[in-house]
Every structure is written in structure tokens, then in C-alpha cells.
Scaffold this motif. Structure first.
Motif, mmCIF file in Angstrom:
data_model
loop_
_atom_site.group_PDB
_atom_site.id
_atom_site.type_symbol
_atom_site.label_atom_id
_atom_site.label_comp_id
_atom_site.label_asym_id
_atom_site.label_seq_id
_atom_site.Cartn_x
_atom_site.Cartn_y
_atom_site.Cartn_z
ATOM 1 N N ASN A 129 -7.516 -12.974 -10.940
ATOM 2 C CA ASN A 129 -7.501 -11.984 -9.490
ATOM 3 C C ASN A 129 -6.067 -11.354 -9.649
ATOM 4 O OD1 ASN A 129 -10.190 -12.507 -8.863
ATOM 5 N ND2 ASN A 129 -9.476 -14.318 -7.388
ATOM 6 N N LEU A 130 -5.092 -11.642 -9.791
ATOM 7 C CA LEU A 130 -3.839 -11.422 -9.806
ATOM 8 C C LEU A 130 -3.755 -10.086 -10.656
ATOM 9 C CD1 LEU A 130 -1.722 -14.516 -9.438
ATOM 10 C CD2 LEU A 130 -2.110 -12.410 -7.786
ATOM 11 N N MET A 131 -4.248 -10.378 -12.282
ATOM 12 C CA MET A 131 -4.358 -9.346 -13.197
ATOM 13 C C MET A 131 -5.218 -8.182 -12.856
ATOM 14 S SD MET A 131 -1.778 -10.601 -14.866
ATOM 15 C CE MET A 131 -1.072 -11.249 -13.702
ATOM 16 N N SER A 132 -6.384 -8.593 -12.285
ATOM 17 C CA SER A 132 -7.191 -7.592 -11.939
ATOM 18 C C SER A 132 -6.633 -6.624 -10.758
ATOM 19 C CB SER A 132 -8.514 -8.145 -11.197
ATOM 20 O OG SER A 132 -9.376 -7.142 -11.210
ATOM 21 N N ASN A 133 -5.823 -7.217 -9.850
ATOM 22 C CA ASN A 133 -5.409 -6.314 -9.124
ATOM 23 C C ASN A 133 -4.397 -5.238 -9.749
ATOM 24 O OD1 ASN A 133 -6.196 -7.909 -6.979
ATOM 25 N ND2 ASN A 133 -4.198 -8.956 -6.908
ATOM 26 N N ILE A 134 -3.588 -5.426 -10.811
ATOM 27 C CA ILE A 134 -2.781 -4.565 -11.265
ATOM 28 C C ILE A 134 -3.511 -3.643 -12.220
ATOM 29 C CG2 ILE A 134 -1.048 -4.410 -13.118
ATOM 30 C CD1 ILE A 134 -0.040 -5.863 -10.569
ATOM 31 N N ARG A 135 -4.552 -4.405 -13.118
ATOM 32 C CA ARG A 135 -5.587 -3.583 -13.848
ATOM 33 C C ARG A 135 -6.393 -2.474 -12.946
ATOM 34 N NH1 ARG A 135 -9.979 -1.846 -14.682
ATOM 35 N NH2 ARG A 135 -10.799 -3.155 -12.897
ATOM 36 N N GLN A 136 -6.594 -2.688 -11.842
ATOM 37 C CA GLN A 136 -7.421 -1.667 -11.154
ATOM 38 C C GLN A 136 -6.504 -0.449 -10.846
ATOM 39 O OE1 GLN A 136 -10.459 -1.228 -10.350
ATOM 40 N NE2 GLN A 136 -10.251 0.694 -9.544
ATOM 41 N N ARG A 137 -5.139 -0.609 -10.516
ATOM 42 C CA ARG A 137 -4.293 0.325 -10.218
ATOM 43 C C ARG A 137 -3.568 1.165 -11.575
ATOM 44 N NH1 ARG A 137 -4.574 -3.437 -6.545
ATOM 45 N NH2 ARG A 137 -3.984 -3.078 -4.353
ATOM 46 N N GLY A 541 -0.521 -13.909 1.714
ATOM 47 C CA GLY A 541 -0.348 -15.177 2.281
ATOM 48 C C GLY A 541 0.698 -15.928 1.958
ATOM 49 N N ALA A 542 0.619 -17.185 2.692
ATOM 50 C CA ALA A 542 1.927 -18.088 2.450
ATOM 51 C C ALA A 542 2.049 -18.889 1.448
ATOM 52 C CB ALA A 542 1.818 -18.863 3.942
ATOM 53 N N THR A 543 2.806 -19.838 1.372
ATOM 54 C CA THR A 543 2.784 -20.742 0.325
ATOM 55 C C THR A 543 1.503 -21.602 0.271
ATOM 56 O OG1 THR A 543 5.071 -21.041 0.334
ATOM 57 C CG2 THR A 543 4.224 -22.990 -0.593
ATOM 58 N N PHE A 544 1.094 -21.747 -1.140
ATOM 59 C CA PHE A 544 -0.211 -22.623 -1.281
ATOM 60 C C PHE A 544 -1.446 -22.129 -0.520
ATOM 61 C CE2 PHE A 544 2.806 -26.512 -1.267
ATOM 62 C CZ PHE A 544 2.904 -26.462 -2.646
ATOM 63 N N ALA A 545 -1.498 -20.661 -0.365
ATOM 64 C CA ALA A 545 -2.589 -20.048 0.345
ATOM 65 C C ALA A 545 -3.340 -18.928 -0.185
ATOM 66 C CB ALA A 545 -1.933 -19.266 1.771
ATOM 67 N N SER A 546 -3.018 -18.626 -1.620
ATOM 68 C CA SER A 546 -3.679 -17.570 -2.443
ATOM 69 C C SER A 546 -4.662 -17.593 -3.396
ATOM 70 C CB SER A 546 -2.737 -16.359 -2.837
ATOM 71 O OG SER A 546 -3.175 -15.382 -3.340
ATOM 72 N N ASP A 547 -5.722 -17.070 -3.516
ATOM 73 C CA ASP A 547 -6.809 -17.062 -4.761
ATOM 74 C C ASP A 547 -6.292 -15.917 -5.522
ATOM 75 O OD1 ASP A 547 -7.824 -14.994 -3.054
ATOM 76 O OD2 ASP A 547 -10.000 -16.329 -3.115
ATOM 77 N N GLY A 548 -5.456 -15.175 -5.118
ATOM 78 C CA GLY A 548 -5.169 -13.873 -6.032
ATOM 79 C C GLY A 548 -5.722 -12.724 -5.512
ATOM 80 N N ARG A 549 -6.220 -12.772 -4.242
ATOM 81 C CA ARG A 549 -6.789 -11.530 -3.672
ATOM 82 C C ARG A 549 -6.289 -11.089 -2.423
ATOM 83 N NH1 ARG A 549 -13.067 -13.320 -4.024
ATOM 84 N NH2 ARG A 549 -12.251 -15.207 -3.085
ATOM 85 N N PHE A 600 -12.836 -12.588 -9.097
ATOM 86 C CA PHE A 600 -13.659 -13.371 -9.630
ATOM 87 C C PHE A 600 -13.527 -14.735 -8.584
ATOM 88 C CE2 PHE A 600 -11.562 -11.107 -12.491
ATOM 89 C CZ PHE A 600 -12.533 -11.044 -13.657
ATOM 90 N N SER A 601 -14.730 -15.190 -8.306
ATOM 91 C CA SER A 601 -14.941 -16.526 -7.204
ATOM 92 C C SER A 601 -14.156 -17.684 -7.838
ATOM 93 C CB SER A 601 -16.381 -16.564 -7.198
ATOM 94 O OG SER A 601 -17.074 -17.287 -8.127
ATOM 95 N N THR A 602 -13.745 -18.360 -6.702
ATOM 96 C CA THR A 602 -13.170 -19.621 -7.087
ATOM 97 C C THR A 602 -13.961 -20.763 -6.677
ATOM 98 O OG1 THR A 602 -12.199 -19.448 -4.662
ATOM 99 C CG2 THR A 602 -10.848 -18.870 -6.389
#
Length: 671
Positions: A129-137, A541-549, A600-602
Motif C-alpha cells: 500500500n505504501l509503495m502504491s501511494n508513491i507509484r500512483q503519483r 495515523g499514530a504509532t501501530f495504527a496504519s495499514d499503509g493507506r 491491497f486488503s489486509t
């Protein structure tokens, strides 16, 4: 040949909800003869406050918050003009053409099985998900896999326990305790599967600790598996530090590196069937510690190896925290160091020693890359590396490198023991209930992707506005010859609003549009942690709070311009960053990413026992339920029951009574 672990199937593991029940009891209730009470506090009539505890957990989650620097006195002007040229032909000092993938990531080899995936079939969804954010831009993402651990990494056919990577913790090297590695070809298939999903391109490192017995399997397998997704092969990681790290004798010099590089070039040329690519080597990757780049160029390095070189590279950190972590070097106080990162001169001073080399690289027809960098070596600083100030710093530093004709920069990613990670997966034993932690500098990479976009035609210039005041820098980005975007910084922290400034943008030889769109990178203070950072109203979000979206509603602000006066007034909060889109074309890609980004779903889990999931909103509004007709039971795997509610409740009451008795007895014993 297609690897048996090709792209993973769409169906992933589902979360199993484990019900609670007591055993079916036909006779008398049998209870355990012993009850263990954990973490019981003594019963007392008075309480006392103890000393404030120091944080002792992993550096990646350190809660340290520093004080922001004082407001500058005198303040720079809070209202000033920025005049752009209508054509790039009239702009002096414009950079080479850049692309949105300019800022990528350098991932330490030893942690790829934590960050990227367990193997080629089990990829980390938040990472995708994190890489998809960059790729889209940007259109693509660039990642370097390497670091100190690449130097001793050895490719083997397989590992006995089925893993793709193992560390030899008994033979640590370097002052930073670097473990030797062994890895399997499945690592490279894993990289290629990631590329297929999020268009990621890779830099790999060739082990260079023993040039008399070169280990070139990573070259052979890497080229065969990754193909065009392999950008280059790094030869030597910080060779100017080899002596300090006890990897070479005390006489090792740039000429020795020149000779060893030649040994590798000859070995590759001797086996063209195994190593068909001739021009993808990356060097010299010095840290600018004991050597300068010019010391390497003076050996005749570039003309001697020009046919083998894909790019020239360096690695650099502006400071270090090695004394605090390893007891080497000089002590550093993070609070004292913090202001050094919060003005425009920081990025300028880092880049200045490389200006001659970027010119040399252009003359030689080579790209010049910052292959590894971040806030400070040896893991960064608590309160600095994980603050909003670091996000502004990395963003300004990255744009300064682009303006100075670097062709890319990689933010380093380590393990749990560093402060500066752009992203950090939770510890393995917490992965069932904690998500990822997204560091402030990931926002920097995300924003840079929007600054340059995916056209590969963007050029940047440092505007030096407001009489070149160091707290209010700005850049203009030209695309296809016309002004497309403006990037505005405010390093000052001032909650009163008195240090918010307004930049009036005008266009010489043209007219401003009737309105422009603006996105803000915001936080209350340069000291703020990740839970208070937003990009265009959205956050990880905060610490321990992200799925990359990104979460939250997109906040794309519209600013009305005065076409008669030919000005667009853009307000920039203190602190903050504003990206101004001067046309619909400049905005189109960035404006659509919130709805177009592939995610991508978690649904994959690593533990399927005792993993009850309850929606937080449901739990918060629940009144609970009666236990009269409900079945209760063990939470241990393998224990179950369909006992009637009355028997279950009788057993539960007996256990509760016995437990309470034990607590009272323990309490009395402690009193």
C-alpha cells in the motif's frame, strides 16, 4: 523458467473468531487446584508517586517530544512576493529533468524479511500500500536493498528451515554490530513479485568484503529474475569507511578501491553468458567520511570504467548519534541539535560538497544518486528523526538535491532499533494486534512524488524568496517549459498565528489563473509526532495504527487569485508546507490519487488462535449482555464446551470466588 512461488493468489487467510465456552459438565464441577495471579498489586491504604519512568522500548516507537526552537527574533517578513517567469527559457539555474520517483527508499538487507515479506508468496500488505501511494503519483518507486549487511551477504540455494534470509548473530562486524547474512533466490523472486504489483525498481548490492573470492551470484540471479526492474548493482558500501570498520588495512586508499573495482569488472566481462548486462554498476558510494568524491575521480575512475558504470553515487548523513547507541564518536544532545534541521541552510550545506561531482557526472553522461541518507547515522535522534520537523527537513533536503542535479535519493530504513524509519512493521510478537508505524519522512517522499509528478519533464529551481530568509524557503517547478507548481516552506512554530506568512505569487510575462489549488503538509509543531501530521487533510495515523493507506477526507483548498493585480496570495502556517498547483494539468494526477490509488486488503494473519476482532465503534456503544443463557469457556486452543448456561455460570462463579480469595490472601500477605 517461472518460479514455483509466482504471484500469490487473490485469496488470503481469513481471521478466525474464537468463541468462548466452558466444558460440558455432567457431574460435579472440577476446578484446578492452583490459581496463578499475575501482576497483582498489594492492597494498601495510601499511595505514593514514583519517579517518572524512562522509555526503554524500541527506538522506532520512542515517545520523546522535544521543545521547538524559539520564534526567530527578528521575524522574517510575513508578507512577500514571488515572481515566476512564464517560460523556463528565462529561468536561471533550472535543474535537469526530474521524475516523481526521485525520493525512494534504501532498505537494510537484514530487515527485508520484516519489511517486504516473508517470501515470494507472502508479501507485506502495508508495504504494498505504501509503495502504491508513491507509484500512483510518480509512476514508479525506486528502492535500494543493501547497506552494511550487503557486504557479507551470501546467496545459497536454500536454507534448512525454509527461510529466505538468516543472520549470523555470533559473528557481528562493524562498530554497528552488523551480522553476516545468507539468503536464497526466493528473495529476488519476492522483489520481482512486488515490482509486478506496484512497479518498483531495484538497486542491489554486490558483496565486496573479499575481492579475492568474489561472490557474484546475486548479479547472475538478480539480472535473470528482475530484468528491467533491476536499476543497478552497487559495488562497495562506503569504502572510505572500510579501515574504520576493520574491513581493510590502514593503508587502503581510493587507488585500492579503483583496483578492486577493476577486478570485479574483469570477472563480469570474463563470463558474458552469466552476466550479460555490461553497464549497470553503481559506484563509489562513499560516505564522504575519510574521502571526498574528488579523491576517487582523481584516480581516473570515471573514464576507466565508463562502459561499466550505470550511475555514480554517494551516501551521507548530516550528523550521527553513534555515541548514544554504540559509545563511539562524540555525544550529541537531540534538543541542541534540533534547530540545525529546521532551516533552509541544512539541505544546502549537505549538498554543497557534491555540486562539483554532479557537474562531473553530467559531463560524463551519468546520473548522480544519493544512495543512502536520513537524519543521522546510527539510527537518528529521538524527538528529531521522528518529528514533523524531520518531514519538513527531508522534503527541503530532497528538493535541494533535485535542484542541485542529483537524480535520486534513498531514505534509509532499518529495524526496530532506529528512530528515522519512513515506515516500521510491528514486532513479530505484536503483529496480530498492532499495525505499522509510518514515520514523518515517508510524508516527505509522498509529497515529492506530487511535486514532480509522473511526466519525467519536471525541472526545479530554488527561488530564495523573502530576501533568502532561511525559515521561509520556496521552489518553483516547471513542466514542459511552463510554471506548474510552487513549493513553500515555513519552519517556524508559532501557535498564535503571528508567524503564518502570505506569499503573493505573480507571473512575469504571463497572467496568474483565476484560482489555484493548494495542498498543505501540516502539524501543530515541528516537534509533533506522526499522529498529528496530515497531508491535504489525510493521515497515516499514530504509532501501530496504519495499514499503509491514507485515512480521512482529502482537503484540497482553492485560493482565488487577483488577475488584475496578477497575484495569488498563498498563506503558509507556522509550521507547514504548501504545494500550489498553478494549472489543471499540474493538478490532474494529484487530484485523482485519493480515488485511483490501488490498495491491497489486509486479510492475511500470522496467528489464527485467540484473535477475536471487535469493531471499536460497536464496542464503545455496547451495554453488554446477560450471561444467563450464554456459554463460556476456555481461551486455550483445543479446549471447548457446549455446556448449558447454568452449569457454565456455576463453574465460572466458582473460579471467580477462588481467584478473589487468592487475591485477598496475597494482598494480606503483602500488607
Amino acid at each position: 523458467m517461472r518460479h514455483p512461488f509466482a504471484l500469490l493468489p487473490g485469496a488470503l487467510l481469513s481471521v478466525l473468531l474464537i468463541g468462548l465456552s466452558f466444558n460440558n459438565l455432567d457431574g460435579p464441577v472440577l476446578l484446578a487446584s492452583a490459581v496463578t495471579v499475575y501482576s497483582q498489586q498489594p492492597i494498601a491504604t495510601t499511595t505514593a508517586s514514583g519517579a517518572t519512568a524512562s522509555y526503554t522500548g524500541a527506538a522506532a516507537y520512542d515517545p520523546t517530544v522535544l521543545n521547538p526552537p524559539p520564534i526567530p527574533d527578528p521575524l522574517p517578513s510575513m508578507s512577500f512576493g514571488i515572481q515566476l517567469q512564464s517560460s523556463s527559457d528565462a529561468v536561471s539555474g533550472l535543474s535537469i529533468k526530474q521524475n516523481g520517483g526521485f525520493m525512494g527508499f534504501s532498505i537494510e538487507f537484514s530487515v527485508i524479511n520484516q519489511v517486504l515479506g516473508k517470501n515470494s508468496s507472502y508479501l507485506q500488505i502495508p508495504f504494498l500500500n505504501l509503495m502504491s501511494n508513491i507509484r500512483q503519483r510518480a509512476g514508479h518507486v525506486r528502492i535500494r536493498v543493501g547497506g552494511n549487511t550487503q557486504e557479507t551477504a551470501t546467496l545459497v540455494d536454500s536454507l534448512a528451515d525454509g527461510k529466505i534470509l538468516e543472520k549470523d548473530e555470533d559473528n557481528l562486524t562493524n562498530p554497528t554490530d552488523t551480522p553476516p547474512l545468507v539468503f536464497t533466490p526466493d528473495v529476488l523472486y519476492m522483489l520481482n513479485n512486488i515490482s509486478a504489483l506496484v512497479n518498483t525498481k531495484w538497486y542491489l548490492g554486490v558483496p565486496f568484503n573479499d575481492t579475492t573470492n568474489l561472490r557474484l551470484s546475486i548479479v547472475q540471479v538478480g539480472e535473470a529474475v528482475l530484468g528491467d526492474n533491476l536499476l543497478g548493482l552497487q559495488v562497495g558500501n562506503e569504502p572510505d569507511l572500510y579501515v574504520k570498520h576493520n574491513h581493510r588495512s590502514g593503508t587502503y586508499s581510493p587507488y585500492d578501491y579503483f583496483g578492486e573495482f577493476g577486478v570485479l569488472v574483469q570477472a563480469l566481462a570474463a563470463a558474458p553468458d552469466l552476466y550479460p548486462v555490461r553497464n549497470n554498476l553503481i559506484a563509489p558510494s562513499i560516505a564522504t567520511g575519510d574521502w571526498t568524491p574528488e579523491m576517487v575521480w582523481d584516480t581516473g575512475f570515471i573514464p576507466s570504467y565508463t562502459d561499466s558504470l550505470g550511475a555514480l553515487a554517494v551516501e551521507h548523513y548530516p550528523d550521527d548519534n553513534c555515541f548514544a547507541i554504540y559509545g563511539i564518536g562524540s555525544p550529541r544532545d537531540p534538543q541542541t541539535e534540533f534547530p540545525n534541521y529546521l532551516n533552509h541552510t541544512s539541505g544546502q550545506s549537505i549538498v554543497q560538497p557534491y555540486l562539483n561531482s554532479t557537474a562531473i557526472a553530467q559531463a560524463a553522461g551519468k546520473s548522480f544518486i544519493m544512495l543512502e541518507t536520513n537524519t543521522a547515522s546510527c539510527g537518528g535522534f529521538p524527538g528529531i528523526s521522528d518529528s514533523f520537523g524531520a518531514a519538513l527537513w527531508a522534503l527541503d533536503y530532497g528538493l535541494q538535491m533535485a535542484y542541485s542535479n542529483f537524480s535520486g535519493a534513498m531514505l534509509h530504513v532499518g529495524g526496530q532499533n532506529v528512530y528515522y524509519n519512513p515506515f516500521t512493521p510491528p514486532p513479530t510478537n505484536q503483529s496480530t494486534f498492532h499495525q505499522w508505524t509510518i514515520g514523518p519522512v515517508y510524508y516527505s517522499a509522498l509529497v515529492i512524488a506530487e511535486v514532480f509528478g509522473s511526466s519525467n519533464e519536471s525541472q526545479i529551481v530554488d527561488l530564495f524568496p523573502n530576501d533568502a530568509r532561511i525559515y521561509t524557503p520556496a521552489y518553483a517547478i516547471y513542466e514542459n517549459g511552463s510554471p506548474a507548481r510552487v513549493a513553500l516552506f515555513n519552519y517556524i512554530t508559532d501557535s498564535s498565528g503571528n508567524s503564518d506568512y502570505t506569499a503573493s505569487i505573480s507571473i512575469n510575462g504571463g497572467t496568474v489563473p483565476s484560482s489555484v489549488k493548494v495542498k498543505y503538509l501540516s502539524a501543530p509543531s515541528v516537534s509533533s509526532k506522526n499522529d498529528n501530521i496530515t497531508w491535504a487533510g489525510q493521515t497515516f495515523g499514530a504509532t501501530f495504527a496504519s495499514d499503509g493507506r491514507l485515512k480521512g477526507d482529502l482537503d484540497l483548498q482553492t485560493v482565488t487569485c487577483d488577475t488584475t493585480a496578477n497575484t495569488c496570495p498563498i498563506k503558509v502556517p507556522a509550521p507547514g508546507f504548501a504545494l500550489v498547483f498553478l494549472s489543471d494539468d499540474a493538478l490532474s494526477a494529484a487530484d485523482s490519487v485519493s480515488t485511483m490509488t490501488a490498495t491491497f486488503s489486509t486479510t492475511s494473519v500470522t496467528k489464527t488462535a485467540n484473535t477475536v476482532t471487535i469493531d471499536a465503534s460497536v464496542l464503545a456503544t455496547s451495554n453488554g449482555h446477560s450471561g444467563k443463557d450464554r456459554k463460556l469457556g476456555s481461551t486455550s486452543k483445543g479446549s471447548s464446551s457446549d455446556a448449558p448456561g447454568s452449569a457454565a455460570m456455576s463453574a465460572f462463579a466458582a473460579v471467580a470466588a477462588m481467584t478473589f480469595g487468592a487475591i485477598v490472601l496475597v494482598g494480606r500477605w503483602w500488607m
